[in-house]
Design an enzyme around this catalytic site. Structure first.
Site, PDB file in Angstrom:
ATOM      1  N   SER A  58      33.763  28.666 -18.657  1.00 29.69           N
ATOM      2  CA  SER A  58      33.939  29.842 -17.806  1.00 29.69           C
ATOM      3  C   SER A  58      33.827  29.597 -16.313  1.00 29.69           C
ATOM      4  CB  SER A  58      32.935  30.935 -18.210  1.00 29.69           C
ATOM      5  OG  SER A  58      33.304  31.518 -19.426  1.00 29.69           O
ATOM      6  N   LYS A  74      28.410  35.820  -9.377  1.00 30.42           N
ATOM      7  CA  LYS A  74      28.960  36.429 -10.587  1.00 30.42           C
ATOM      8  C   LYS A  74      28.018  37.531 -11.074  1.00 30.42           C
ATOM      9  CE  LYS A  74      30.690  35.067 -15.191  1.00 30.42           C
ATOM     10  NZ  LYS A  74      30.858  33.923 -16.121  1.00 30.42           N
ATOM     11  N   SER A  76      35.345  33.191 -17.930  1.00 26.43           N
ATOM     12  CA  SER A  76      34.978  34.552 -17.565  1.00 26.43           C
ATOM     13  C   SER A  76      34.637  34.729 -16.087  1.00 26.43           C
ATOM     14  CB  SER A  76      33.773  35.006 -18.404  1.00 26.43           C
ATOM     15  OG  SER A  76      32.642  34.185 -18.144  1.00 26.43           O
TER      16      SER A  76
END
Length: 482
Positions: A173, A74, A149
């Site tokens: 997330s 990420k 996210s």
């Protein structure tokens, strides 16, 4: 492909690690334009890493535990020499000068970095729609969001663009996009994994964890990235067990608590409820004891979170002023004007909204009414969990109230967007480990996730329960076609 499938390819000499890694890049190049899961790829470095593993194999040398496993990171986790953008105009050109502890441990374990994945800007969102690099699509239906996210990480795993990915979880997330994309997502106990190199959102809530195809893959990654870190004072100095040891242990007699308040919430989609309750029946058939428990303040978690998280974010993001690093506006006649314009132009709407909420909650005259009160409720939520774990071993809820929603559905309705985290934020507030596993599909063919929450440092217990469920649930082992 999961780790075991890749290992069989490698050990049977069907393909070299370099060939397998190259196959992933071919798929990314041909198909990721539809999904937009990656912000950037690191092909040259990945091929070099793969060649190193191939040399070890050729020389019959001992292989590290994750040797040759292609992993995506990420893009709010620092990777030395590679852009770490947080999907924001503020850090669009920022290249990290050091490697995060978690990613460093992955590469030391033989993992291969394929690239950096898309996310909501600064990890603030539930849909991966706020990235400066564009919206990520859900591989199950490209008109829908992958969650957030860590939407790019979950979408890349679901689409087969990597074997596993690393995300961060502040209020759900990792777990929420895992649920939306039909993969496994694990948030470890707060402090189990070092946050060194994770760009801070809400420091008392943030935690790094894996998104994978299988529970056993998540266990392998967790084992590799866990442990004490001198660079992170919040990282726990506790022994790291081998999470693979008890994965296949019988769950007969395991006490699973069904949180009453979750299943009675009016926002819970009936199809999600039905699928998760079918999962409860499956656990019971596998020998678990099902017990209904009450957590009276569970549903207060969302309001509590959206005071605490923005408050911490407003402090953490104060450092982005256009002076030392990050975006700097070309306009502004003085320092204050330049800083104001840099932040207004560098941050997107959702990030600015949360900074404003947090600044207000911490302001003189209001902190008692909002921030301090939220911290008191946080303590009460933790006490509810403590009481529940006196009666049961593991808690079970749906991961999300709904399945993946259409792009744009909540762009102008942030409060409805925030409710996506309704069932995940309590585990963050209490610092507890939690995992989302696929448990079925709705009538549109969209994945549904089931969440297991464990007590502090009891990742081994929820991984065991999740793995036994996964082995039994053959019907849900489908992959998206896009």
């Amino acid at each position: 492909m999961n780790f075991n499938s890749l290992r069989k390819e490698i050990t049977s000499n069907n393909a070299s690690v370099k060939e397998l890694v190259n196959d992933f890049f071919v798929k990314i190049d041909h198909k990721d334009s539809k999904i937009n899961s990656y912000i950037c790829t690191t092909k040259d470095n990945a091929i070099a890493q793969a060649e190193d593993i191939d040399k070890l194999i050729q020389n019959n040398e001992k292989l590290p535990p994750l040797a040759g496993m292609p992993i995506a990171i990420k893009d709010n986790i620092c990777t030395k020499g590679v852009a770490t953008t947080c999907a924001s105009n503020m850090l669009k050109n920022f290249v990290a000068p050091y490697e995060s502890t978690a990613s460093s441990k992955l590469w030391s374990s033989g993992g291969i970095c394929l690239g950096k994945t898309n996310l909501d800007e600064f990890a603030m969102g539930s849909s991966t729609e706020t990235s400066v690099f564009g919206v990520t699509s859900n591989p199950w239906d490209i008109n829908r969001v992958p969650g957030g996210s860590s939407g790019g990480s979950a979408a890349s795993v679901a689409a087969g663009f990597c074997a596993a990915a690393i995300g961060s979880d502040t209020g759900g997330s990792i777990r929420q996009p895992a649920s939306f994309c039909g993969v496994v997502g694990l948030k470890p106990t707060y402090g189990r994994v070092s946050r060194w190199g994770l760009v801070a959102f809400a420091s008392s809530l943030d935690q790094i964890g894996p998104i994978t195809n299988t529970v056993s893959d998540a266990a392998e990654i967790l084992h590799s990235i866990s442990g004490k870190d001198p660079f992170d004072s919040t990282c726990l100095d506790k022994p790291v067990p081998n999470y693979l040891t008890d994965l296949n242990k019988s769950i007969k007699g395991l006490k699973i608590g069904i949180i009453k308040e979750c299943f009675e919430h009016p926002g819970l989609n009936p199809e999600v409820k039905e699928s998760v309750l079918s999962g409860v029946d499956r656990f019971q058939a596998l020998g678990a004891e099902i017990i209904e428990v009450e957590c009276p303040r569970f549903n207060d978690g969302i309001a509590t979170y959206y005071v605490i998280a923005p408050s911490e974010a407003s402090a953490n993001l104060a450092r982005y002023d256009g002076v030392k690093y990050g975006y700097r506006s070309n306009e502004g006649s003085n320092l204050i004007d330049m800083t104001s314009k840099s932040r207004a132009e560098g941050f997107g709407d959702e990030v600015q909204r949360r900074i404003l909420i947090g600044t207000y909650a911490l302001s003189a005259g209001y902190s008692d009414a909002y921030y301090k009160k939220a911290q008191k409720v946080r303590t009460l939520i933790r006490k509810d969990f403590d009481n529940a774990f006196k009666k049961v071993d593991v808690l079970l809820t749906p991961t999300c109230p709904t399945t993946a929603f259409l792009k744009g559905d909540f762009v102008n309705d942030p409060l409805s967007m925030y409710l996506s985290d309704l069932l995940t934020v309590p585990a963050n507030l209490a610092g507890l480990p939690a995992i989302s596993i696929p448990c079925g599909f709705d009538t549109k063919g969209l994945p549904i996730g089931l969440q297991l929450i464990g007590n502090v440092l009891e990742e081994d217990r929820i991984l065991n329960a999740a793995n036994i469920f996964e082995i039994d649930a053959h019907v849900i082992k489908k992959r998206p076609l896009f």
